[in-house]
Structures are given as C-alpha cells and as structure tokens.
Design a protein around this motif. Structure first.
Motif, PDB file in Angstrom:
ATOM      1  N   GLN A 214       0.869  -1.492  -0.485  1.00 26.73           N
ATOM      2  CA  GLN A 214       0.299  -0.033  -0.250  1.00 26.73           C
ATOM      3  C   GLN A 214       0.887   1.244   0.006  1.00 26.73           C
ATOM      4  O   GLN A 214       1.824   1.338   0.799  1.00 26.73           O
ATOM      5  CB  GLN A 214      -1.118  -0.315   0.890  1.00 26.73           C
ATOM      6  CG  GLN A 214      -1.300  -1.211   1.857  1.00 26.73           C
ATOM      7  CD  GLN A 214      -2.623  -1.385   0.924  1.00 26.73           C
ATOM      8  OE1 GLN A 214      -4.043  -1.238   0.610  1.00 26.73           O
ATOM      9  NE2 GLN A 214      -3.343  -2.407   0.363  1.00 26.73           N
ATOM     10  N   ASN A 215       0.256   2.410  -0.320  1.00 28.16           N
ATOM     11  CA  ASN A 215       1.124   3.300  -0.241  1.00 28.16           C
ATOM     12  C   ASN A 215       1.437   4.093   1.321  1.00 28.16           C
ATOM     13  O   ASN A 215       0.843   3.830   2.083  1.00 28.16           O
ATOM     14  CB  ASN A 215      -0.247   4.881  -0.538  1.00 28.16           C
ATOM     15  CG  ASN A 215       0.040   5.429  -2.516  1.00 28.16           C
ATOM     16  OD1 ASN A 215       0.758   3.857  -3.361  1.00 28.16           O
ATOM     17  ND2 ASN A 215      -0.954   5.292  -2.672  1.00 28.16           N
ATOM     18  N   PHE A 216       2.541   4.912   1.159  1.00 30.23           N
ATOM     19  CA  PHE A 216       3.060   5.678   2.673  1.00 30.23           C
ATOM     20  C   PHE A 216       2.142   6.360   2.553  1.00 30.23           C
ATOM     21  O   PHE A 216       2.723   7.630   2.461  1.00 30.23           O
ATOM     22  CB  PHE A 216       4.363   5.437   2.291  1.00 30.23           C
ATOM     23  CG  PHE A 216       5.034   6.668   3.723  1.00 30.23           C
ATOM     24  CD1 PHE A 216       5.715   5.366   5.005  1.00 30.23           C
ATOM     25  CD2 PHE A 216       5.112   7.360   4.733  1.00 30.23           C
ATOM     26  CE1 PHE A 216       6.224   5.861   5.640  1.00 30.23           C
ATOM     27  CE2 PHE A 216       5.302   8.045   5.744  1.00 30.23           C
ATOM     28  CZ  PHE A 216       6.152   6.945   6.069  1.00 30.23           C
ATOM     29  N   ASP A 217       1.102   6.509   3.909  1.00 36.37           N
ATOM     30  CA  ASP A 217       0.377   7.428   3.699  1.00 36.37           C
ATOM     31  C   ASP A 217      -0.807   7.114   5.318  1.00 36.37           C
ATOM     32  O   ASP A 217      -0.554   6.275   5.588  1.00 36.37           O
ATOM     33  CB  ASP A 217      -1.065   7.992   2.762  1.00 36.37           C
ATOM     34  CG  ASP A 217      -1.532   6.958   2.029  1.00 36.37           C
ATOM     35  OD1 ASP A 217      -1.339   5.930   3.443  1.00 36.37           O
ATOM     36  OD2 ASP A 217      -1.798   6.698   0.854  1.00 36.37           O
ATOM     37  N   VAL A 218      -1.418   8.597   5.248  1.00 38.29           N
ATOM     38  CA  VAL A 218      -2.188   7.824   6.278  1.00 38.29           C
ATOM     39  C   VAL A 218      -3.572   7.311   6.521  1.00 38.29           C
ATOM     40  O   VAL A 218      -4.125   6.957   7.444  1.00 38.29           O
ATOM     41  CB  VAL A 218      -2.842   8.988   7.377  1.00 38.29           C
ATOM     42  CG1 VAL A 218      -1.370  10.509   7.678  1.00 38.29           C
ATOM     43  CG2 VAL A 218      -3.311   9.824   6.775  1.00 38.29           C
ATOM     44  N   VAL A 277       4.115  21.620   5.356  1.00 35.84           N
ATOM     45  CA  VAL A 277       4.443  20.146   5.594  1.00 35.84           C
ATOM     46  C   VAL A 277       3.679  18.881   4.959  1.00 35.84           C
ATOM     47  O   VAL A 277       4.107  18.292   4.632  1.00 35.84           O
ATOM     48  CB  VAL A 277       5.367  19.121   7.014  1.00 35.84           C
ATOM     49  CG1 VAL A 277       6.396  20.918   7.136  1.00 35.84           C
ATOM     50  CG2 VAL A 277       4.248  19.521   7.932  1.00 35.84           C
ATOM     51  N   THR A 278       2.272  19.251   4.839  1.00 30.68           N
ATOM     52  CA  THR A 278       1.714  17.948   4.744  1.00 30.68           C
ATOM     53  C   THR A 278      -0.059  18.474   3.965  1.00 30.68           C
ATOM     54  O   THR A 278       0.349  19.740   3.730  1.00 30.68           O
ATOM     55  CB  THR A 278       0.775  17.350   6.282  1.00 30.68           C
ATOM     56  OG1 THR A 278       0.347  15.815   5.816  1.00 30.68           O
ATOM     57  CG2 THR A 278      -0.080  18.294   7.219  1.00 30.68           C
ATOM     58  N   PRO A 307       6.703  13.078   1.179  1.00 32.82           N
ATOM     59  CA  PRO A 307       7.449  12.032   1.473  1.00 32.82           C
ATOM     60  C   PRO A 307       9.259  13.989   1.228  1.00 32.82           C
ATOM     61  O   PRO A 307       8.917  13.905   0.834  1.00 32.82           O
ATOM     62  CB  PRO A 307       7.846  11.431  -0.040  1.00 32.82           C
ATOM     63  CG  PRO A 307       6.432  11.203   0.271  1.00 32.82           C
ATOM     64  CD  PRO A 307       5.801  13.022   0.312  1.00 32.82           C
ATOM     65  N   VAL A 308      10.421  13.156   1.784  1.00 32.90           N
ATOM     66  CA  VAL A 308      11.514  13.541   1.539  1.00 32.90           C
ATOM     67  C   VAL A 308      12.188  14.336  -0.209  1.00 32.90           C
ATOM     68  O   VAL A 308      11.989  12.478  -0.516  1.00 32.90           O
ATOM     69  CB  VAL A 308      12.580  13.101   1.846  1.00 32.90           C
ATOM     70  CG1 VAL A 308      13.788  14.332   2.178  1.00 32.90           C
ATOM     71  CG2 VAL A 308      12.543  13.133   3.292  1.00 32.90           C
ATOM     72  N   ASN A 309      11.739  14.635  -0.456  1.00 34.00           N
ATOM     73  CA  ASN A 309      12.677  15.053  -2.067  1.00 34.00           C
ATOM     74  C   ASN A 309      11.559  14.437  -3.375  1.00 34.00           C
ATOM     75  O   ASN A 309      11.916  13.680  -4.322  1.00 34.00           O
ATOM     76  CB  ASN A 309      14.024  14.085  -2.283  1.00 34.00           C
ATOM     77  CG  ASN A 309      14.729  14.152  -1.751  1.00 34.00           C
ATOM     78  OD1 ASN A 309      14.698  15.900  -1.016  1.00 34.00           O
ATOM     79  ND2 ASN A 309      15.680  13.667  -1.375  1.00 34.00           N
ATOM     80  N   GLY A 310       9.908  13.792  -2.600  1.00 36.12           N
ATOM     81  CA  GLY A 310       9.357  13.599  -3.178  1.00 36.12           C
ATOM     82  C   GLY A 310       9.724  11.861  -3.424  1.00 36.12           C
ATOM     83  O   GLY A 310       9.167  11.092  -4.325  1.00 36.12           O
ATOM     84  N   PRO A 316      10.748  14.007   6.493  1.00 41.17           N
ATOM     85  CA  PRO A 316      11.818  14.228   6.854  1.00 41.17           C
ATOM     86  C   PRO A 316      12.168  13.631   8.288  1.00 41.17           C
ATOM     87  O   PRO A 316      13.147  13.948   8.760  1.00 41.17           O
ATOM     88  CB  PRO A 316      11.439  16.116   6.192  1.00 41.17           C
ATOM     89  CG  PRO A 316      10.597  15.989   5.912  1.00 41.17           C
ATOM     90  CD  PRO A 316       9.481  15.384   5.308  1.00 41.17           C
ATOM     91  N   THR A 317      11.221  14.197   9.213  1.00 38.95           N
ATOM     92  CA  THR A 317      11.228  13.781  10.201  1.00 38.95           C
ATOM     93  C   THR A 317      11.756  12.479  10.962  1.00 38.95           C
ATOM     94  O   THR A 317      12.571  11.932  10.988  1.00 38.95           O
ATOM     95  CB  THR A 317      10.578  14.204  11.603  1.00 38.95           C
ATOM     96  OG1 THR A 317      10.069  15.140  10.826  1.00 38.95           O
ATOM     97  CG2 THR A 317      10.709  14.655  12.593  1.00 38.95           C
ATOM     98  N   PHE A 318      10.787  11.441  10.179  1.00 37.05           N
ATOM     99  CA  PHE A 318      11.425   9.877  10.441  1.00 37.05           C
ATOM    100  C   PHE A 318      12.361  10.277   9.443  1.00 37.05           C
ATOM    101  O   PHE A 318      13.106   8.878   9.935  1.00 37.05           O
ATOM    102  CB  PHE A 318       9.682   9.579   9.306  1.00 37.05           C
ATOM    103  CG  PHE A 318       8.466   9.349  10.038  1.00 37.05           C
ATOM    104  CD1 PHE A 318       8.431   9.572  11.451  1.00 37.05           C
ATOM    105  CD2 PHE A 318       7.653   7.983   9.657  1.00 37.05           C
ATOM    106  CE1 PHE A 318       7.859   8.962  12.605  1.00 37.05           C
ATOM    107  CE2 PHE A 318       6.491   8.353  10.871  1.00 37.05           C
ATOM    108  CZ  PHE A 318       6.478   8.662  12.049  1.00 37.05           C
ATOM    109  N   ALA A 319      12.688  10.169   8.186  1.00 36.13           N
ATOM    110  CA  ALA A 319      13.604  10.353   7.414  1.00 36.13           C
ATOM    111  C   ALA A 319      15.204  10.272   7.880  1.00 36.13           C
ATOM    112  O   ALA A 319      15.904   9.048   8.414  1.00 36.13           O
ATOM    113  CB  ALA A 319      13.847  11.086   6.154  1.00 36.13           C
ATOM    114  N   CYS A 320      14.699  11.101   8.648  1.00 35.24           N
ATOM    115  CA  CYS A 320      16.092  11.847  10.244  1.00 35.24           C
ATOM    116  C   CYS A 320      16.313  10.704  11.202  1.00 35.24           C
ATOM    117  O   CYS A 320      17.715  10.965  11.462  1.00 35.24           O
ATOM    118  CB  CYS A 320      15.820  13.622  10.516  1.00 35.24           C
ATOM    119  SG  CYS A 320      16.759  13.413  11.934  1.00 35.24           S
TER     120      CYS A 320
END
Ligand code: HEM
Length: 401
Positions: A214-218, A277-278, A307-310, A316-320
């Motif tokens: 599934q897509n990464f989303d809420v 950011v959303t 998502p970071v950089n698309g 970005p916060t989870f990616a960090c």
C-alpha cells in the motif's frame, strides 16, 4: 532466526551437521516442506493441537501471522542448505563449527539484503547515497566506516514510531481461499490452522513477491485500524494505530515538534502552519484532534509529512530518525559484514551477489520472480526465470571452505 541469547540458539539447533531444527508435525512431513519447528503452546496461538503447534524461531513474534512463518521458514531453509554444503566439505567440520560459520553467512546475507534492497527504498536513493549519511554499501573492498564510538543500539523514536511502517500492509494476505479471493489478514493472526495447510507457505512466498505494498500515507488498512489481534470468533480487535500512539507515550517518545527540532528542521508554529509539510486534509485532521501544535504525537505528525525529495517513503522527520538508525546499526557494528577481518575479500564478493530473489528461488518451488523482489514487477523490473536469477546472483559456497 537464532534469537539473541545462547539458550535460544541451543533450543533451535538440531544438534547435528550445523543445522536448525525443522517442523516434525505429520501434516508438514506429508507435504514434504521445510517449516520452522513447533514450539510451546504458551505462545497464545488460536487452538493449537499436537499436529498444529505454535512455532518456534529466534523471535516469538513469528507466531503473529502466516507471512512471518513463511519468511522465517525461507531463511531456515537457506541456513540448512548452506550448513549441509559446508558440513560435508569443511575439513574437520563439527556441528558447532558448521553452525557458527553458517550463522555468520546468513547474518551477512540479511544485512546485505537490508542495506542493498530495503533501505534504499525506504529512504529514497538520494538520502541513501548521500555520503554524509553513512548508510550506503560499497561495491568492492572492505568498509572503513566502523567507529567504536557509534552507539549501535536501537532508539525508541525508531522502534516506537518511525520504523512502524504498518501503512504499507494491506487487508489480505496473498493466499487464495476456496472462493478464489485472498484470505483476510485477521484469519492469519496466531492461527496454526492457517500455516499448517498444504502449500500455504510457498504460496505466500510467491504471493508476497507479487502483491503490491500500500502507499505510505495516513490511510491505514481496515485490519490495522480494527482487527489487530482479533481471534477468528470475535467481531473486533485492537486499533494498531492507537497502540502506536499510546506506545510512543508509554515509552517517553518526544513530541513531533521536539523531533523536528532535534532533526534541525524548520519549526512549525501553529496547527494551520502544518500545511507547509502535509496536505491540507491531513493538516485539518490533525487540527481537529489536537488543541495545540505542541501536543502532536511523533507518530501522528511524522506519518503525515510529505515524502522527502518526492522519493523514498516518509517525510523528513521520520527519514532523519531512520537514516540515523541505519547509520548506527552499520557503523557501530564491529561485525558488520563489510568490515575488514569478518570475511575474506572473495567471500565478501560472494555475499555481495545475493538478493532476496535468489534466496526465494533456491528455497521454494517458484519458477520466476522479479530480480528486485521488494519492488513490484514492471517493464524495468521484469519477471525472470529462477534459473537466470540463480545463475546471475547466487553465492559460490566453496568460497567459504
Ligand atoms: C505485515 C503485517 C504486520 C502486522 C500484522 C504487524 C503487527 C504488529 C504488531 C501487532 C506489533 C506490536 C504492537 C505494539 O507492541 O505496539 C508490531 C510492532 C512493530 N511493527 Fe509491525 N506489523 C506488520 C508489518 C510491519 C512492517 C512491514 C514493519 C516495517 C518494517 C513493521 C514494523 C514494526 C515495528 C518497528 C514494531 C515495534 C517492534 C518493537 O518495538 O520491538 N511491522 N507490528
């Protein structure tokens, strides 16, 4: 696979030829398949019986659902395949030396697959390849990135929030029922009746490679919102997302804004400011639940970001947090498989050939699969015959003799 205590490994070992124990239920023997062994009924399975026991592996959570039983069984088959090869050829081989060598190789393979195939998809190519993040693997030679000052433990922000990628999972597991539809996920929870069925494990290994995430989303699947831990005879289960939020609070995970600050990201000053950011819809949803931007939980805020950089999955916060964790697990591990003195140069090059597709082809009856198995098959990632996959990317085991 092996647990994190000697006593786990001792319980799981067969005691001869460096092999792991396999399931000896007559139901499994009759199918001529190799599956993880039966374990204690204390593991809270639904209606276990002597022929259909809960199962045992390095992590008791293997009993959560059939997909985990299938994946653990796949790697157990790979362990026993390698052990069998080494035991008959290594001069003076004992059960102990063969087990330890095989475990070391399988551990390296899991690290390789994680860092080569999974992490680039989670982070996106740009973050993965950015040298400052210290996550990317090398193609040749030893790595010199081990640093004894790096703490290789897992952060609570990672385990209780950023790595809970449950948004990717769907409502069904790809095993066909009599009516031709896929089985509802909840029917697989703690349910030995499912995983001892003829052909189920190999159908799942093939099906999980075919099924799109599934897509990464809420938008989480119904099963995660309503049916977690649901026994077949009850109408509802737990809400996994509420558990994720609550687990974060129980474990003292900082808030979303505190985590943005930790990651050096620009501050967000109000709930309406979240629109930077959303999506407007996600910002409105968060504003309808929280009274103050300072209260937003890390899981809820992090999940909502674009998502970071698309590319990659998360914002970005989870990616960090993910990048920091993947860097630490690699550069703080003195046994990471690319480090000097772990394998010889030629052994290391053999491990670098391995992919998850190879392991599936070598240890299950599938005939074809896409080479990058964690990505959907497409024109640029076409289905290939297992013969070609094995010829292209399997280890020469005699490098380990
Ligand atoms: C495929 C179906 C999945 C199911 C049914 C499932 C279910 C669960 C459950 C019931 C828990 C324990 C809940 C709690 O203690 O709060 C859990 C924990 C967790 N899950 Fe999943 N999960 C699935 C897939 C995934 C995936 C794809 C990931 C991403 C890598 C993931 C990452 C995690 C993490 C990091 C934890 C916390 C582990 C810990 O703290 O030790 N899960 N999951």
């Amino acid at each position: 696979m092996y647990g994190n205590k000697d006593s786990d490994a001792a319980r799981l070992r067969s005691g001869s030829g460096g092999m792991l124990k396999i399931n000896d239920s007559p139901l499994i023997k009759a199918q001529n398949v190799v599956m993880v062994p039966g374990g204690s009924d204390a593991l809270a399975c639904v209606a276990p019986s002597p022929d259909r026991k809960c199962v045992d592996a390095g992590d008791i959570r293997v009993n959560l659902h059939t997909g985990l039983v299938a994946l653990h069984s796949l790697f157990l088959r790979e362990h026993n395949r390698i052990a069998q090869f080494l035991f008959t050829r290594l001069p003076g081989a004992t059960d102990e030396t063969t087990f330890q060598m095989t475990r070391k190789i399988v551990g390296a393979m899991v690290q390789h697959i994680s860092y080569k195939e999974m992490i680039p998809l989670i982070l996106g190519r740009r973050l993965y390849n950015d040298g400052r993040n210290g996550v990317a693997l090398r193609d040749t030679g030893y790595s010199n990135s081990y640093n004894p000052d790096v703490d290789a433990t897992v952060t609570v922000e990672f385990a209780a929030a950023a790595f809970r990628l449950h948004t990717l999972a769907g409502n069904e597991l790809p095993v066909l029922q009599d009516n031709g539809t896929e089985t509802p996920f909840f029917l697989h929870f703690f349910n030995p009746n499912m995983w001892y069925k003829a052909g189920v494990l190999d159908q799942l290994i093939a099906g999980m490679a075919r099924k799109r995430a599934q897509n990464f989303d809420v938008d989480f699947s119904f099963v995660f919102q309503n049916q977690m831990y649901k026994p077949p005879n009850r109408s509802t289960g737990f809400d996994q997302l509420a558990m994720n939020v609550q687990r974060g609070r129980d474990h003292g995970v900082p808030t979303y804004l505190q985590m943005r600050k930790f990651c050096g990201l620009p501050p967000i000053n109000s709930l309406s400011d979240l629109e930077r950011v959303t999506s407007p819809q996600n910002a409105a949803n968060l504003a309808s639940i929280y009274k103050n931007i300072n209260d937003v939980d890390f899981f809820a805020g992090g999940m909502s970001e674009k998502p970071v950089n698309g590319e990659g999955l998360s914002g970005p916060t989870f990616a960090c947090i993910l990048t920091e964790q993947f860097r630490r697990l690699k550069n703080g591990d003195r046994f990471f498989y690319e480090n000097e003195n772990v394998f010889t140069p030629s052994q290391l090059q053999e491990i670098r050939k391995v992919s998850l597709a190879t392991i599936m082809c070598l240890n299950s009856p599938i005939n074809n699969v896409q080479a990058r198995v964690l990505e959907a098959h497409s024109a640029t990632n076409p289905l290939m015959s297992c013969q070609d996959i094995i010829a292209r990317s399997s280890m020469r085991l005699d490098a380990f003799l």
